[in-house]
Write an enzyme that holds these catalytic residues in place. Structure first.
Site, PDB file in Angstrom:
ATOM      1  N   LYS A 152       0.859  -9.502  -1.163  1.00 56.27           N
ATOM      2  CA  LYS A 152       1.868 -10.509  -1.516  1.00 56.27           C
ATOM      3  C   LYS A 152       1.147 -11.826  -1.667  1.00 56.27           C
ATOM      4  O   LYS A 152       0.219 -12.078  -0.921  1.00 56.27           O
ATOM      5  CB  LYS A 152       2.955 -10.587  -0.436  1.00 56.27           C
ATOM      6  CG  LYS A 152       3.760  -9.297  -0.242  1.00 56.27           C
ATOM      7  CD  LYS A 152       4.759  -9.057  -1.320  1.00 56.27           C
ATOM      8  CE  LYS A 152       5.349  -7.646  -1.262  1.00 56.27           C
ATOM      9  NZ  LYS A 152       6.507  -7.408  -2.095  1.00 56.27           N
ATOM     10  N   HIS A 270       7.192   4.656  -7.169  1.00 51.59           N
ATOM     11  CA  HIS A 270       7.998   3.493  -6.785  1.00 51.59           C
ATOM     12  C   HIS A 270       9.307   3.617  -7.546  1.00 51.59           C
ATOM     13  O   HIS A 270       9.322   4.017  -8.704  1.00 51.59           O
ATOM     14  CB  HIS A 270       7.254   2.203  -7.150  1.00 51.59           C
ATOM     15  CG  HIS A 270       7.848   0.990  -6.499  1.00 51.59           C
ATOM     16  ND1 HIS A 270       9.097   0.514  -6.810  1.00 51.59           N
ATOM     17  CD2 HIS A 270       7.359   0.167  -5.541  1.00 51.59           C
ATOM     18  CE1 HIS A 270       9.355  -0.561  -6.073  1.00 51.59           C
ATOM     19  NE2 HIS A 270       8.316  -0.787  -5.281  1.00 51.59           N
ATOM     20  N   HIS A 303       9.615   6.456  -2.560  1.00 51.15           N
ATOM     21  CA  HIS A 303      10.325   5.540  -1.674  1.00 51.15           C
ATOM     22  C   HIS A 303      11.752   6.049  -1.469  1.00 51.15           C
ATOM     23  O   HIS A 303      12.432   6.393  -2.437  1.00 51.15           O
ATOM     24  CB  HIS A 303      10.405   4.145  -2.308  1.00 51.15           C
ATOM     25  CG  HIS A 303       9.093   3.456  -2.368  1.00 51.15           C
ATOM     26  ND1 HIS A 303       8.936   2.146  -1.961  1.00 51.15           N
ATOM     27  CD2 HIS A 303       7.880   3.873  -2.773  1.00 51.15           C
ATOM     28  CE1 HIS A 303       7.669   1.796  -2.129  1.00 51.15           C
ATOM     29  NE2 HIS A 303       7.015   2.831  -2.629  1.00 51.15           N
TER      30      HIS A 303
HETATM   31  O1  LIG Z   1       7.485  -4.850  -2.395  1.00 53.78           O
HETATM   32  C1  LIG Z   1       8.017  -4.074  -1.682  1.00 53.78           C
HETATM   33  C2  LIG Z   1       8.003  -4.193  -0.217  1.00 53.78           C
HETATM   34  O2  LIG Z   1       7.544  -5.472   0.160  1.00 53.78           O
HETATM   35  P1  LIG Z   1       7.882  -6.083   1.596  1.00 53.78           P
HETATM   36  O3  LIG Z   1       7.271  -5.141   2.571  1.00 53.78           O
HETATM   37  O4  LIG Z   1       7.250  -7.437   1.567  1.00 53.78           O
HETATM   38  O5  LIG Z   1       9.375  -6.136   1.697  1.00 53.78           O
HETATM   39  C3  LIG Z   1       8.613  -2.923  -2.324  1.00 53.78           C
HETATM   40  O6  LIG Z   1       8.726  -3.060  -3.700  1.00 53.78           O
HETATM   41  C4  LIG Z   1       9.593  -2.118  -1.697  1.00 53.78           C
HETATM   42  O7  LIG Z   1       8.781  -1.127  -1.258  1.00 53.78           O
HETATM   43  C5  LIG Z   1      10.660  -1.451  -2.530  1.00 53.78           C
HETATM   44  O8  LIG Z   1      11.589  -0.907  -1.691  1.00 53.78           O
HETATM   45  P2  LIG Z   1      11.988   0.592  -1.528  1.00 53.78           P
HETATM   46  O9  LIG Z   1      10.983   1.224  -0.645  1.00 53.78           O
HETATM   47  O10 LIG Z   1      13.336   0.503  -0.898  1.00 53.78           O
HETATM   48  O11 LIG Z   1      12.027   1.196  -2.888  1.00 53.78           O
HETATM   49 MG   LIG Z   2       7.566  -4.310  -4.306  1.00 56.74          MG
END
Ligand SMILES: O=C(COP(=O)(O)O)[C@H](O)[C@H](O)COP(=O)(O)O
Ligand SMILES: [Mg+2]
Length: 416
Positions: A152, A270, A303
């Protein structure tokens, strides 16, 4: 013979083993009866239309049957003969069972809740190559959750910064560096440079820690470009690719799966944009079905949310994970990934809820640590290991100052 939509209803019909059986939630529109709504759904999603048709031949063999209606729960079951489907084509299947019916005026709301997949159709798909075995076949994670992190800010780091974040996280104990969903090949961090630099840092981290490390490289792109990126990942010695499976589309995911088999690459899925289909509980396609589709198409990770503990809305993470790890006509399982707003202080609750056959992924919960990425990674890994052994995270913090600092900052807060 004439075909009318009414002919698609038969509540005495017992689905055959070879049928694809779908459960829907329905809200019939004003002036439409339950029978009328259910039969129209079965008709439009197989081979009927609004008008009566006169045709000859074996069209009835391709008709779906609305075979159960439960007005109280709003659930309707539709059985589809397998001949309706092109084997191995997820786009074609979805154009039937989640196609025009999603916008029919005869129903105010319709949601595809669950599918019971027949053997022959399942066997026309490859399924995952590794599934939860990535923990031992690619990583050294054994039975514990695999740990992952996404740098990030999600976009904006240059290539060197990105690779350095990877090194810090890997050497802090994280197994997998992951690109974020919207990082592909932008000018501030070009794809091939990022691949090369990140893998160089991965190798250094492996030497330093003696643990296997890997990189979930986002190859998402359109058409041939995506396949070329898969090839590049393999040529440079990466073990995984990551695909934004919903925005990319299932036909392209199937192509990637085929190409990955050639190279022995695992696929991290993802699911960005899934909530456009599954967030409204009375309409769309459930996350459970999206996860089923992903397993058939052959992703190794997907996910599935955080059981309500993280920053994003989730539907039945536990039930979905159980399905991903249950038998489905011999398909390899999928390793579910919990992600979105996770941090060390949530690991106790998360693993109690979801068990240890998962991957846990944190972005902000690692890089937002007061002492930076390396300390954040140490804290996250220590918390995960402790929770996996049944030791409390709080207790583990007594000999891990990085974890103590993380708990001081976030406690057990659920971020929004
Ligand atoms: O960027 C992040 C998590 O970042 P952070 O840990 O900073 O929140 C993701 O895109 C999530 O995994 C998506 O969510 P999901 O797993 O629900 O698809
Ligand atoms: Mg993300």
């Amino acid at each position: 013979m004439g075909i009318r939509y009414e002919d698609f209803l038969d509540t005495a019909y017992e689905p055959k083993e070879s049928d694809l059986v779908c459960s829907f939630y329905l809200e019939p529109a004003d002036g439409i009866s339950w029978n009328g709504a259910a039969s129209r759904v079965a008709s439009e999603s197989s081979n009927g239309t609004w008008a009566e048709l006169d045709v000859e031949g074996s069209v009835e063999d391709l008709s779906a049957t609305a075979c159960a209606i439960d007005e109280e729960s709003g659930q309707v079951t539709v059985a589809y003969p397998d001949a309706l489907f092109e084997p191995g084509s997820m786009p074609q299947i979805l154009s039937c069972i989640a196609g025009n019916i999603m916008g029919m005026k005869a129903v105010d709301r319709i949601r595809l809740l669950d599918c019971k997949w027949p053997k022959k159709l399942v066997e026309s798909f490859p399924g995952p190559q590794y599934g939860s075995a990535i923990r031992t076949e690619i990583l050294d994670a054994g039975e514990r959750p695999a740990t992952a992190t996404v740098p990030k800010p999600k976009v904006g780091l240059n290539t060197q910064q990105h690779a350095t974040v990877g090194y810090e996280a890997w050497t802090g104990g994280i197994d997998l560096l992951k690109d974020d969903e919207n990082l592909t090949d932008q000018s501030f961090n070009p794809f091939e440079d990022r691949l090369i630099e990140s893998l160089a840092q991965r190798d250094a981290a492996e030497d330093e820690t003696g643990e296997k490390k890997s990189y979930l490289l986002n190859v998402t792109a359109s058409g041939n470009e995506m396949l070329e990126r898969v090839d590049m990942a393999a040529e440079h010695g990466c073990e995984f690719v990551m695909v934004d499976v919903v925005t990319t589309g299932w036909g392209a995911v199937q192509q990637v799966r085929e190409r990955c088999e050639r190279h022995g690459l695992a696929i991290h899925a993802h699911r960005a944009m899934h909530a456009a289909f599954d967030r409204i509980p009375t309409h769309g396609v459930s996350m459970r079905v999206i996860a089923q589709i992903a397993r058939l198409c052959g992703v190794d990770h997907i996910h599935t949310g955080t059981a309500g503990l993280g920053k994003l809305a989730n539907e039945d993470t536990r039930g979905i994970n159980e399905w991903l790890q249950s038998d489905c006509h011999g398909l390899t399982d999928v390793l579910p990934v919990a992600s979105g707003g996770l941090h060390a202080g949530l690991m106790d609750q998360l693993l109690t809820e979801l068990g240890t056959t998962i991957a846990v992924q944190a972005g902000g919960g690692i890089h937002g640590h007061p002492d930076g990425t390396h300390a954040g990674a140490v804290a996250f890994r220590r918390a995960t290991d402790a929770a996996a052994r049944g030791e409390s995270v709080e207790n583990a913090a007594s000999d891990c100052p990085e974890l103590a600092r993380a708990l001081e900052k976030w406690g057990t807060e659920t971020p929004r």
